[in-house]
Design a protein around this motif. Sequence first.
Motif, short mmCIF file in Angstrom:
data_model
loop_
_atom_site.label_atom_id
_atom_site.label_comp_id
_atom_site.label_asym_id
_atom_site.label_seq_id
_atom_site.Cartn_x
_atom_site.Cartn_y
_atom_site.Cartn_z
N ILE A 1 2.95 -2.39 -18.59
CA ILE A 1 2.78 -1.70 -17.32
C ILE A 1 2.65 -2.72 -16.19
N THR A 2 3.29 -2.45 -15.06
CA THR A 2 3.25 -3.35 -13.92
C THR A 2 2.13 -2.94 -12.97
N ASN A 3 1.80 -3.83 -12.04
CA ASN A 3 0.79 -3.49 -11.04
C ASN A 3 1.22 -2.31 -10.18
N THR A 4 2.51 -2.24 -9.89
CA THR A 4 3.02 -1.11 -9.11
C THR A 4 2.88 0.20 -9.88
N GLN A 5 3.15 0.17 -11.16
CA GLN A 5 2.99 1.38 -11.97
C GLN A 5 1.52 1.77 -12.08
N ILE A 6 0.64 0.77 -12.17
CA ILE A 6 -0.79 1.07 -12.18
C ILE A 6 -1.18 1.75 -10.87
N ARG A 7 -0.73 1.18 -9.76
CA ARG A 7 -1.01 1.78 -8.44
C ARG A 7 -0.55 3.23 -8.37
N ASP A 8 0.67 3.47 -8.82
CA ASP A 8 1.26 4.80 -8.67
C ASP A 8 0.72 5.81 -9.68
N SER A 9 0.01 5.33 -10.69
CA SER A 9 -0.51 6.25 -11.71
C SER A 9 -1.80 6.94 -11.29
N LEU A 10 -2.36 6.53 -10.15
CA LEU A 10 -3.72 6.95 -9.83
C LEU A 10 -3.77 8.27 -9.07
N LYS A 11 -4.70 9.09 -9.51
CA LYS A 11 -5.01 10.34 -8.83
C LYS A 11 -6.49 10.32 -8.45
N PHE A 12 -6.77 10.49 -7.16
CA PHE A 12 -8.15 10.51 -6.68
C PHE A 12 -8.51 11.92 -6.24
N THR A 13 -9.64 12.41 -6.74
CA THR A 13 -10.12 13.75 -6.38
C THR A 13 -11.52 13.64 -5.81
N ALA A 14 -11.63 13.77 -4.50
CA ALA A 14 -12.95 13.78 -3.86
C ALA A 14 -13.65 15.10 -4.15
N ASP A 15 -14.97 15.07 -4.20
CA ASP A 15 -15.76 16.28 -4.37
C ASP A 15 -15.95 16.92 -3.00
N LEU A 16 -15.23 17.98 -2.75
CA LEU A 16 -15.25 18.62 -1.43
C LEU A 16 -16.19 19.82 -1.36
N PRO B 1 0.82 -1.21 0.00
CA PRO B 1 0.00 0.00 0.00
C PRO B 1 0.85 1.26 0.00
N VAL B 2 0.30 2.32 -0.56
CA VAL B 2 0.91 3.64 -0.51
C VAL B 2 -0.14 4.60 0.02
N SER B 3 0.31 5.71 0.57
CA SER B 3 -0.62 6.69 1.17
C SER B 3 -0.42 8.06 0.54
N ALA B 4 -1.48 8.83 0.54
CA ALA B 4 -1.43 10.20 0.01
C ALA B 4 -2.57 10.99 0.61
N GLY B 5 -2.46 12.30 0.50
CA GLY B 5 -3.54 13.18 0.90
C GLY B 5 -3.46 13.64 2.34
N PRO B 6 -4.11 14.75 2.64
CA PRO B 6 -4.07 15.31 4.00
C PRO B 6 -4.91 14.52 4.98
N ALA B 7 -4.44 14.44 6.20
CA ALA B 7 -5.20 13.76 7.24
C ALA B 7 -6.44 14.55 7.64
N ASP B 8 -6.40 15.84 7.41
CA ASP B 8 -7.52 16.70 7.77
C ASP B 8 -8.10 17.32 6.51
N PHE B 9 -9.40 17.28 6.37
CA PHE B 9 -10.05 17.89 5.22
C PHE B 9 -11.46 18.30 5.61
N THR B 10 -12.03 19.21 4.84
CA THR B 10 -13.40 19.65 5.05
C THR B 10 -14.20 19.34 3.80
N SER C 1 -9.67 10.76 10.17
CA SER C 1 -10.66 10.62 11.25
C SER C 1 -12.02 11.19 10.84
N HIS C 2 -12.16 11.51 9.56
CA HIS C 2 -13.41 12.09 9.05
C HIS C 2 -14.14 11.10 8.16
N ILE C 3 -15.45 11.18 8.12
CA ILE C 3 -16.24 10.42 7.17
C ILE C 3 -16.01 11.01 5.78
#
Length: 237
Positions: free
Chosen positions: A203-218, A41-50, A121-123
């Motif tokens: 493309i490898t599974n690791t490259q697939i994993r690292d290619s991803l960008k997730f944008t939540a609707d905030l 697993p890899v992690s990204a993004g702020p722990a706190d968001f609104t 710690s947020h939903i």
Amino acid sequence: MHGKSTGRGLAASLGTVLLLAGLAAFAGGSPASADPNTTTPVSAGPADFTQAVPTGQPSQYSAPLERCANGVNHPVSGPNPILSEPLTTRFTSNVGLSEYVTFTGNQWYGTWNFVFTNTTSHILSTDCGVLVFRAPSSSDDHGYTATQPYGHPQQDYLEVPRGDGTSFYVARLGFHDVPLAQRQVAPGQSFTYALGGVPSSAITNTQIRDSLKFTADLDLKANESLIEHYGTDRLTN
């Protein structure tokens, strides 16, 4: 009801709820890393968001809650702009998530599961969230599952082939006719996006994993600018 979409449109069933084995172990560490078809697993993004909370009731289609219930195609003229953008080589997100990729299948066909866990710690509401990633070309099956029942999901979706055996994929998750709680992921809980197709040595599974960008609707703007920019199509429900 929970669903799954395909490149041929959302067919009779949109899938079943995926209860992820070893979720507790993943939340505290890595998945079965000894499996060569499962990345670490890899992690990204702020722990706190609104994140703004939409008003309205299920099936009230003019209300913000149902802002992604309906959609239209957004064709672009000329080459898709994603082809001229720099490759994403490290998982990115605007909210705190962990991600890993696991593959099940063989050299002729299989399914990649992008498994995300809410590390904050947020939903988190995944409604109208956008995934952009690179994977083997010509996927014919793709959809969303979660660790709790999610109702009536659908997608705005696009594949952009690169001509090297891989494609860019853009997907906006959308829900309708279910309460807000059924669109949310609690802290420590997971959701999965699945992609089916033929593996490629490009493309490898690791490259697939690292290619991803997730944008939540905030901000309740439904990430509309992103899907219009890339020219997604609305899959039928």
